[in-house]
Scaffold this motif. Sequence first.
Motif, PDB file in Angstrom:
ATOM      1  N   PRO A   1       0.835  -1.202   0.000  1.00 31.84           N
ATOM      2  CA  PRO A   1       0.000   0.000   0.000  1.00 31.84           C
ATOM      3  C   PRO A   1       0.871   1.254   0.000  1.00 31.84           C
ATOM      4  O   PRO A   1       1.939   1.291   0.595  1.00 31.84           O
ATOM      5  N   ALA A   2       0.397   2.273  -0.687  1.00 28.24           N
ATOM      6  CA  ALA A   2       1.128   3.542  -0.755  1.00 28.24           C
ATOM      7  C   ALA A   2       1.041   4.276   0.575  1.00 28.24           C
ATOM      8  O   ALA A   2       0.104   4.087   1.360  1.00 28.24           O
ATOM      9  N   SER A   3       1.996   5.127   0.801  1.00 30.19           N
ATOM     10  CA  SER A   3       1.992   6.001   1.970  1.00 30.19           C
ATOM     11  C   SER A   3       1.327   7.317   1.579  1.00 30.19           C
ATOM     12  O   SER A   3       1.590   7.866   0.507  1.00 30.19           O
ATOM     13  N   TRP A   4       0.452   7.814   2.447  1.00 30.57           N
ATOM     14  CA  TRP A   4      -0.293   9.054   2.209  1.00 30.57           C
ATOM     15  C   TRP A   4      -0.087   9.990   3.386  1.00 30.57           C
ATOM     16  O   TRP A   4      -0.162   9.575   4.547  1.00 30.57           O
ATOM     17  N   GLU A   5       0.155  11.267   3.111  1.00 28.62           N
ATOM     18  CA  GLU A   5       0.256  12.282   4.158  1.00 28.62           C
ATOM     19  C   GLU A   5      -1.135  12.841   4.405  1.00 28.62           C
ATOM     20  O   GLU A   5      -1.901  13.074   3.466  1.00 28.62           O
ATOM     21  N   VAL A   6      -1.458  13.060   5.671  1.00 31.98           N
ATOM     22  CA  VAL A   6      -2.808  13.478   6.055  1.00 31.98           C
ATOM     23  C   VAL A   6      -2.779  14.913   6.579  1.00 31.98           C
ATOM     24  O   VAL A   6      -1.957  15.257   7.427  1.00 31.98           O
ATOM     25  N   PHE A   7      -3.696  15.732   6.054  1.00 35.59           N
ATOM     26  CA  PHE A   7      -3.816  17.131   6.455  1.00 35.59           C
ATOM     27  C   PHE A   7      -5.258  17.394   6.883  1.00 35.59           C
ATOM     28  O   PHE A   7      -6.194  16.996   6.193  1.00 35.59           O
ATOM     29  N   LEU A   8      -5.415  18.059   8.014  1.00 37.43           N
ATOM     30  CA  LEU A   8      -6.740  18.428   8.526  1.00 37.43           C
ATOM     31  C   LEU A   8      -6.849  19.934   8.631  1.00 37.43           C
ATOM     32  O   LEU A   8      -5.888  20.611   8.981  1.00 37.43           O
ATOM     33  N   ARG A   9      -8.034  20.440   8.365  1.00 38.54           N
ATOM     34  CA  ARG A   9      -8.322  21.842   8.660  1.00 38.54           C
ATOM     35  C   ARG A   9      -9.295  21.837   9.830  1.00 38.54           C
ATOM     36  O   ARG A   9     -10.458  21.445   9.691  1.00 38.54           O
ATOM     37  N   PRO A  10      -8.804  22.232  11.002  1.00 36.19           N
ATOM     38  CA  PRO A  10      -9.687  22.217  12.177  1.00 36.19           C
ATOM     39  C   PRO A  10     -10.805  23.249  12.049  1.00 36.19           C
ATOM     40  O   PRO A  10     -10.699  24.214  11.304  1.00 36.19           O
ATOM     41  N   ARG A  11     -11.875  23.014  12.776  1.00 38.04           N
ATOM     42  CA  ARG A  11     -13.032  23.900  12.719  1.00 38.04           C
ATOM     43  C   ARG A  11     -12.663  25.350  13.004  1.00 38.04           C
ATOM     44  O   ARG A  11     -13.194  26.263  12.417  1.00 38.04           O
ATOM     45  N   ARG A  12     -11.722  25.568  13.905  1.00 34.38           N
ATOM     46  CA  ARG A  12     -11.321  26.935  14.240  1.00 34.38           C
ATOM     47  C   ARG A  12     -10.035  27.362  13.533  1.00 34.38           C
ATOM     48  O   ARG A  12      -9.458  28.365  13.846  1.00 34.38           O
ATOM     49  N   GLY A  13      -9.578  26.595  12.577  1.00 37.74           N
ATOM     50  CA  GLY A  13      -8.333  26.917  11.898  1.00 37.74           C
ATOM     51  C   GLY A  13      -8.559  27.525  10.534  1.00 37.74           C
ATOM     52  O   GLY A  13      -9.601  27.350   9.919  1.00 37.74           O
ATOM     53  N   LEU A  14      -7.560  28.259  10.080  1.00 37.74           N
ATOM     54  CA  LEU A  14      -7.635  28.875   8.766  1.00 37.74           C
ATOM     55  C   LEU A  14      -6.899  28.071   7.708  1.00 37.74           C
ATOM     56  O   LEU A  14      -7.074  28.295   6.523  1.00 37.74           O
ATOM     57  N   ALA A  15      -6.041  27.163   8.133  1.00 39.00           N
ATOM     58  CA  ALA A  15      -5.233  26.409   7.178  1.00 39.00           C
ATOM     59  C   ALA A  15      -5.191  24.937   7.568  1.00 39.00           C
ATOM     60  O   ALA A  15      -5.388  24.575   8.724  1.00 39.00           O
ATOM     61  N   HIS A  16      -4.895  24.108   6.599  1.00 35.22           N
ATOM     62  CA  HIS A  16      -4.717  22.680   6.864  1.00 35.22           C
ATOM     63  C   HIS A  16      -3.401  22.462   7.599  1.00 35.22           C
ATOM     64  O   HIS A  16      -2.433  23.181   7.377  1.00 35.22           O
ATOM     65  N   GLN A  17      -3.376  21.473   8.459  1.00 37.89           N
ATOM     66  CA  GLN A  17      -2.181  21.125   9.226  1.00 37.89           C
ATOM     67  C   GLN A  17      -1.871  19.655   8.995  1.00 37.89           C
ATOM     68  O   GLN A  17      -2.780  18.820   8.963  1.00 37.89           O
ATOM     69  N   HIS A  18      -0.574  19.366   8.845  1.00 38.79           N
ATOM     70  CA  HIS A  18      -0.160  17.973   8.682  1.00 38.79           C
ATOM     71  C   HIS A  18      -0.327  17.282  10.024  1.00 38.79           C
ATOM     72  O   HIS A  18       0.161  17.753  11.047  1.00 38.79           O
ATOM     73  N   VAL A  19      -1.039  16.144  10.039  1.00 39.61           N
ATOM     74  CA  VAL A  19      -1.291  15.448  11.300  1.00 39.61           C
ATOM     75  C   VAL A  19      -0.690  14.048  11.346  1.00 39.61           C
ATOM     76  O   VAL A  19      -0.641  13.442  12.400  1.00 39.61           O
TER      77      VAL A  19
END
Length: 103
Positions: free
Chosen positions: A9-27
């Motif tokens: 399986p490939a490796s995938w980087e995960v980014f979330l934009r929190p409800r109170r955030g303005l930008a996606h963050q690598h998690v």
Amino acid sequence: MTREREGAPASWEVFLRPRRGLAHQHVGSVRAGDPHAALLRARDLYTRRGEPLSLWVVRSGDVHAAAPDEHDPYFANAEHKPYRYPHQFAPLTGGGSDGDHDH
């Protein structure tokens, strides 16, 4: 750059934009065979706390970054763009609000 094993399986980087955030963050990262499966794994692993506004997955091999030894070409001061530095501008004098007004 690490190469994926054939059939793994490939490796995938995960980014979330929190409800109170303005930008996606690598998690973090997940392993999955396709983008849909990567999103499902990322949802299960990284969205348990709170409800993010959005979730992104990017194949790890498609992320391009500057290495620490390449710092200067990417992050050095832009000496060829003097307008970015305050010392290139003359200070404003006179007519300003200096608090010495007669009332």
